[in-house]
Design an enzyme around this catalytic site. Sequence first.
Site, PDB file in Angstrom:
ATOM      1  CG  ASP A 152      -2.871   2.646   9.418  1.00  0.00           C
ATOM      2  OD1 ASP A 152      -3.199   1.795   8.559  1.00  0.00           O
ATOM      3  OD2 ASP A 152      -2.426   3.764   9.127  1.00  0.00           O
ATOM      4  CG  ASP A 175      -6.198   4.727   6.080  1.00  0.00           C
ATOM      5  OD1 ASP A 175      -7.426   4.702   6.317  1.00  0.00           O
ATOM      6  OD2 ASP A 175      -5.504   5.764   6.099  1.00  0.00           O
ATOM      7  CG  ASP A 202       0.852   1.604   6.687  1.00  0.00           C
ATOM      8  OD1 ASP A 202       1.943   1.061   6.452  1.00  0.00           O
ATOM      9  OD2 ASP A 202       0.534   2.745   6.290  1.00  0.00           O
ATOM     10  CD  GLU A 212      -1.945   1.271   3.076  1.00  0.00           C
ATOM     11  OE1 GLU A 212      -1.412   0.469   3.870  1.00  0.00           O
ATOM     12  OE2 GLU A 212      -2.712   2.161   3.428  1.00  0.00           O
TER      13      GLU A 212
END
Length: 641
Positions: free
Chosen positions: A502, A504, A500, A427
């Site tokens: 997180d 997203d 990641d 990503e």
Amino acid sequence: MEKYEHEYKAEQIQVLEGLEAVRKRPGMYIGSVSVRGLHHLVYEIVDNAVDEALAGYCKNIHITIEPGNIICVEDDGRGIPVDKHAKTGLSAAETVYTVLHAGGKFGGDSGYKVSGGLHGVGASVVNALSEWTEVTIERDGGIFQMSFERGKTVKHLERIGDSKRTGTKVRFYADNTIFETLDYEYEVLENRFREMAFLTKGLNIELEDQREEVPRKAQFCFEGGLISFVEYLNKSKEKLHPQPIYIEKDGEFPVEIAIQYTTSYSENIYTFVNNINTVEGGTHLEGFKRSITKVFNDYARAKNILKDKDANLQGDDIREGITAVISVKVKEPQFEGQTKTKLGNSEVAGIVQTIVNEHLANFLEENPNIAKAILEKCISASRAREAARKARELARKKTSLETATLPGKLADCSSKNPEECEVYIVEGDSAGGSAKQGRDRNFQAILPLWGKMLNVEKARADKIYGNDKLNPVILAVGAGIGPDFDITKIRYGKVIIMADADVDGAHIRTLLLTFFFRYMRPLIENGNVYLAQPPLYKFSKKGMEDLYWYEDDMTGAFKILEERGVERDQVSIQRYKGLGEMNPEQLWETTMNPETRILIKVTMDDAISADGTFSLLMGDEVNPRREFIEQNAKFVKNLDI
Ligand code: 0R9
């Protein structure tokens, strides 16, 4: 007790040799010695109780995972017969537990033996593969008990008391010298027993996990049978009609089917033979597909919904948005296919087809509004299919015009041997840049993704071909998509999603997994999809080698530091928010180096629950999604939904 004393006969010697063979090659009897095989032991015993339910004598089955991973299964059937078996000279019960395949040969005739899930081998195999087994039977006014160690009788069946009730209780402790693990997975067992309860209308199955301080419990009893099953599968989907269509026919081959259409674009048909999930389909599925294609086309023509000039609707169009469960009982099922989960009996196709033809045609005549809603959806699926075909052709032409058929952003590896090659789908451009510099270019390719990824749960196939976010993934993997997907053409043995840790990242991971699940399912089934695990923390101190930590909970890290003689307050802790914060060397060391990285293999053990989860997380219905998040708050805490 005297009644059960005996001398060993020739058969008995064979018996011991039989069970020794099971211990020598357990994989042949239960598939594997992994946690999967371990669960099979439980299924084998529960299946015997379900057989008793199918014969009409058992209403309740209770399964307990006792502390220390002991399994206890109890039923309230007639109890395994305790009288002497002529050939072995032992009680019938002991014979069932010590003679390979004995259970199927006598007694217990529900007509359609479920026994044995995948392999149909029964109680003696469980006995052979358990450190100890204890069987308690209540019948004929008494309580009887026998016990075994690694398949060998240590206590013959003896009467130990009186009882007015009837039933069978089996407790066993799997052999840890045979199995890789003895840790039963509660959710896996829960899913299987829910499925069994759906398949046996009215049977009450209870599961209890006593390994934790607060026991987990589940109870399944569905008077609606397959209707309840389909309602369960569709609970987070928008329905085209409120009640499933239900077909039930007894006879030589009993057939039970429930069907409900939803607004989704996927096809979900689950098939069972004698309660065994026939993952690879077979003749029952063929008969069903043929029938619905014919009945809907005939109806559409008769009602002038399809005009003379129109071509017939294709099977794929008619199955878009369908959820169906097909359950047939076959006396002598022939299982074929790679995993022996494909029904081969040719006569079943015609039988299923005839039953569905008659019932469905009547249903459509009696429910014209539902018929219209379903056919409108089929016709729009047909138009989309045509658009998808054009899009696919366009995509093909476009790529053949370009010199390279690989996406521009892909940094490919030099090896062309799929077995050793891996592609990281990364990503963001900056992480992509670090990954390109940090990788081993001999066998690691990098494909950076950027921007908003398409949610395939809410888009039809025509939107997927030529989609500028998904197309690079399709081209890089190199094996096509949907019905054209060909696993033998994959360019990389490992397709690794690196995102990641997180919100997203979790979102993109779920979107990509949904895409693989819906359009490249064999890639998951074949074990080619992985999730990279980037570290969450770095602990550093001058003169000390950096310590990377991959869990939220830092307790373990502090323990390691302590062992190195480092105090907590001497180290600086860096929390990584994204992959982009790591330089190429760090990314290699922590997340990409096969020697040190952590990869999670995405498995699809249970397609039914996977399908439910994907529809839930990415579909339309809000309430079930909220419920799921509340129940699984820990698991989905990073998901942006
Ligand atoms: C807890 C798990 N339950 C079982 O394993 C179980 C096996 C079983 C059974 C019969 C009844 N309940 C059972 N529970 C049974 C009884 C009779 C006839 N057939 C089956 C009867 O009373 O006549 N059996 C499964 C196999 C056998 N019994 C047999 F082979 F020993 F007959």
